[in-house]
Design a protein around this motif. Structure first.
Motif, short mmCIF file in Angstrom:
data_model
loop_
_atom_site.label_atom_id
_atom_site.label_comp_id
_atom_site.label_asym_id
_atom_site.label_seq_id
_atom_site.Cartn_x
_atom_site.Cartn_y
_atom_site.Cartn_z
N ALA A 89 0.44 -4.37 -4.59
CA ALA A 89 -0.52 -5.12 -3.78
C ALA A 89 -0.28 -4.82 -2.31
O ALA A 89 0.78 -4.31 -1.94
CB ALA A 89 -0.33 -6.62 -4.03
N ASP A 140 -13.13 -5.88 -9.47
CA ASP A 140 -13.72 -4.72 -8.82
C ASP A 140 -12.74 -3.53 -8.87
O ASP A 140 -11.64 -3.63 -8.33
CB ASP A 140 -14.02 -5.10 -7.36
CG ASP A 140 -14.59 -3.95 -6.56
OD1 ASP A 140 -15.05 -2.98 -7.18
OD2 ASP A 140 -14.56 -4.03 -5.32
N PHE A 142 -12.94 -0.76 -7.31
CA PHE A 142 -12.90 0.00 -6.06
C PHE A 142 -11.86 -0.51 -5.06
O PHE A 142 -11.97 -0.25 -3.87
CB PHE A 142 -14.27 -0.01 -5.37
CG PHE A 142 -15.24 0.95 -5.99
CD1 PHE A 142 -15.08 2.31 -5.84
CD2 PHE A 142 -16.31 0.49 -6.73
CE1 PHE A 142 -15.97 3.20 -6.41
CE2 PHE A 142 -17.21 1.37 -7.30
CZ PHE A 142 -17.04 2.73 -7.14
N GLN A 144 -8.65 -0.72 -2.76
CA GLN A 144 -7.93 0.38 -2.13
C GLN A 144 -6.59 0.63 -2.81
O GLN A 144 -6.12 1.77 -2.87
CB GLN A 144 -7.75 0.10 -0.64
CG GLN A 144 -7.35 1.32 0.17
CD GLN A 144 -8.33 2.48 0.02
OE1 GLN A 144 -9.53 2.29 0.06
NE2 GLN A 144 -7.81 3.68 -0.19
N VAL A 145 -5.98 -0.42 -3.35
CA VAL A 145 -4.69 -0.24 -4.04
C VAL A 145 -4.88 0.73 -5.22
O VAL A 145 -4.11 1.67 -5.38
CB VAL A 145 -4.14 -1.60 -4.53
CG1 VAL A 145 -3.02 -1.39 -5.54
CG2 VAL A 145 -3.59 -2.40 -3.37
N LEU A 147 -7.20 2.98 -5.61
CA LEU A 147 -7.52 4.31 -5.11
C LEU A 147 -6.27 4.99 -4.54
O LEU A 147 -6.07 6.19 -4.72
CB LEU A 147 -8.61 4.23 -4.03
CG LEU A 147 -9.95 3.65 -4.50
CD1 LEU A 147 -10.87 3.37 -3.32
CD2 LEU A 147 -10.64 4.59 -5.48
N LYS B 42 -2.92 10.42 1.75
CA LYS B 42 -2.59 9.58 0.58
C LYS B 42 -1.15 9.09 0.65
O LYS B 42 -0.84 7.94 0.35
CB LYS B 42 -2.81 10.37 -0.72
CG LYS B 42 -4.26 10.61 -1.04
CD LYS B 42 -4.95 9.32 -1.47
CE LYS B 42 -6.45 9.52 -1.52
NZ LYS B 42 -7.18 8.26 -1.37
N ILE B 49 1.63 0.73 2.62
CA ILE B 49 1.82 -0.42 1.72
C ILE B 49 3.31 -0.78 1.65
O ILE B 49 3.69 -1.94 1.74
CB ILE B 49 1.27 -0.12 0.30
CG1 ILE B 49 -0.24 0.13 0.36
CG2 ILE B 49 1.59 -1.26 -0.67
CD1 ILE B 49 -0.88 0.53 -0.97
N MET B 53 5.09 -4.27 2.98
CA MET B 53 5.88 -5.16 2.11
C MET B 53 7.19 -5.56 2.80
O MET B 53 7.64 -6.69 2.69
CB MET B 53 6.19 -4.47 0.78
CG MET B 53 5.02 -4.36 -0.14
SD MET B 53 4.37 -5.97 -0.63
CE MET B 53 2.67 -5.84 -0.08
N LEU B 65 -6.90 -3.53 3.22
CA LEU B 65 -7.13 -2.13 3.60
C LEU B 65 -8.31 -1.57 2.83
O LEU B 65 -8.46 -1.84 1.63
CB LEU B 65 -5.85 -1.35 3.25
CG LEU B 65 -5.86 0.16 3.19
CD1 LEU B 65 -5.93 0.74 4.60
CD2 LEU B 65 -4.58 0.66 2.52
N ARG B 110 -15.73 -2.70 -1.23
CA ARG B 110 -16.48 -1.44 -1.07
C ARG B 110 -17.51 -1.40 -2.16
O ARG B 110 -17.24 -1.82 -3.27
CB ARG B 110 -15.54 -0.25 -1.30
CG ARG B 110 -14.52 -0.03 -0.28
CD ARG B 110 -13.46 0.89 -0.83
NE ARG B 110 -14.07 2.02 -1.53
CZ ARG B 110 -13.82 3.29 -1.23
NH1 ARG B 110 -13.03 3.59 -0.26
NH2 ARG B 110 -14.38 4.26 -1.92
#
Lengths: 209, 131
Positions: A89, A140, A142, A144-145, A147, B42, B49, B53, B65, B110
């Protein structure tokens, strides 16, 4: 594109076939059902569960490994170490745990452990030979995590299967996941009820064995 | 009041991955919602992330994000070729990244061509006077 992805999967699978201990990781956002699926796999093939699942997010806060899981169906067989990881997360709010019924001190402790769990999950990504991404089909896809995890696995050429879990719930929409990740093999299941779990094993054997 | 901070790609282009992430996180932790031209790599998204944390405490709850980029694999071959060329020339400048502090931004959805920001409601404490 899907065919190309499968070719890549086979190529990398053959690369690690000779390894003694193939690691298959369960990754995904919190509360998607990773531990429930891990328990289902372990119960079906080892006769015992792996860890505790809960409706409160971040129940799994440490990496858990079950060694030598052996799946056999028809003429195919797959032996691997199953790695259940804490949900990834971008935010963790101890107040959410208080809302879920935990006491202040317990909630803060859980939040602290959960942040460490996310870091561990990310660090373990590089060690995986194969990854099963478990997504909650009522949410959902989509985010971002999702992706970011999938993008990083793709960049490392780690083969991926996507599982759309919680198909037993009315809100579940597997088609949304299929539309979000058209280049991947996607299986819809309910890990709690065992719905379509045979199809999941077939896909796992087809892709990884 | 919400503050949106625009960061052109040129501002982070010359920075190392660690410096990029720290710059973005410092701004977010100060309560800004960042609109960044382009996207992180990427690997950098993953590091963002991870570092987020490490910084979470009772006040800072993490980040929301979202990255918008036009790298969908659909479209005609010519369009895909054009996108491929644009990617080759512009690299990570394509698209847009939105990062907000989780205590302000509840969710970013999104769709995938539009972005919706759901903001945390600020609770005003009002006292009723007894008559």
């Amino acid at each position: 594109m899907k065919l190309f992805q499968r070719f890549l999967n086979r190529f990398f699978r053959n690369l690690f076939r000779k390894k003694k201990h193939v690691k298959i990781g369960l990754y995904g956002p919190p509360n998607a059902g990773k531990t429930t699926l891990a328990n289902r796999i372990c119960k079906d093939w080892l006769g015992e569960e792996m860890g505790k699942a809960s409706s409160i997010a971040h129940e799994t806060r440490e990496i858990q490994i079950k060694e030598q899981v052996n799946i056999k169906r028809a003429d195919k067989e797959l032996s691997f170490n199953l790695v259940d990881t804490p949900g990834i997360a971008t935010k963790i709010d101890y107040e959410d745990f208080i809302k879920a019924g935990l006491k202040d001190k317990e909630a803060k402790k859980r939040a602290k452990e959960a942040t460490k769990g996310v870091i561990d999950s990310i660090k373990w990504l590089d060690d995986m030979d194969y990854v099963i991404i478990v997504l909650d089909a009522t949410q959902d896809p989509f985010s971002q995590v999702n992706l970011t995890i999938i993008g990083n696995l793709q960049a490392r050429n780690i083969p991926v299967i996507i599982v759309g879990n919680k198909l037993d719930l009315k809100k579940a929409k597997l088609k949304k996941i299929e539309a979000a990740f058209p280049q991947y093999t996607i299986v819809g299941i309910s890990a709690t009820k065992g719905t379509n779990i045979d199809a999941f094993y077939d896909v796992l054997l087809e892709e990884a064995a | 009041m919400l503050t949106f901070q625009y960061i052109p790609y040129a501002d982070i282009d010359h920075l190392s991955s660690a410096k990029r992430i720290n710059k973005l996180l410092d701004l977010v932790m100060a309560g800004n919602i960042i609109l960044m031209e382009g996207r992180l790599r990427k690997e950098e998204e993953k590091d963002l992330i991870e570092i987020t944390m490490e910084k979470i405490d009772n006040r800072f709850k993490g980040i929301e994000l979202s990255v918008m980029n036009p790298d969908k694999d659909d479209g005609a071959l010519v369009d895909r070729f054009k996108k491929g060329m644009a990617n080759l020339l512009l690299g990570d400048r394509i698209g847009m990244t939105i990062i907000g502090p989780a205590q302000l931004v509840k969710d970013i959805k999104r769709d995938p061509d539009k972005i919706q920001l759901f903001i945390e409601e600020t609770k005003k404490k009002t006292r009723r006077r007894r008559k």
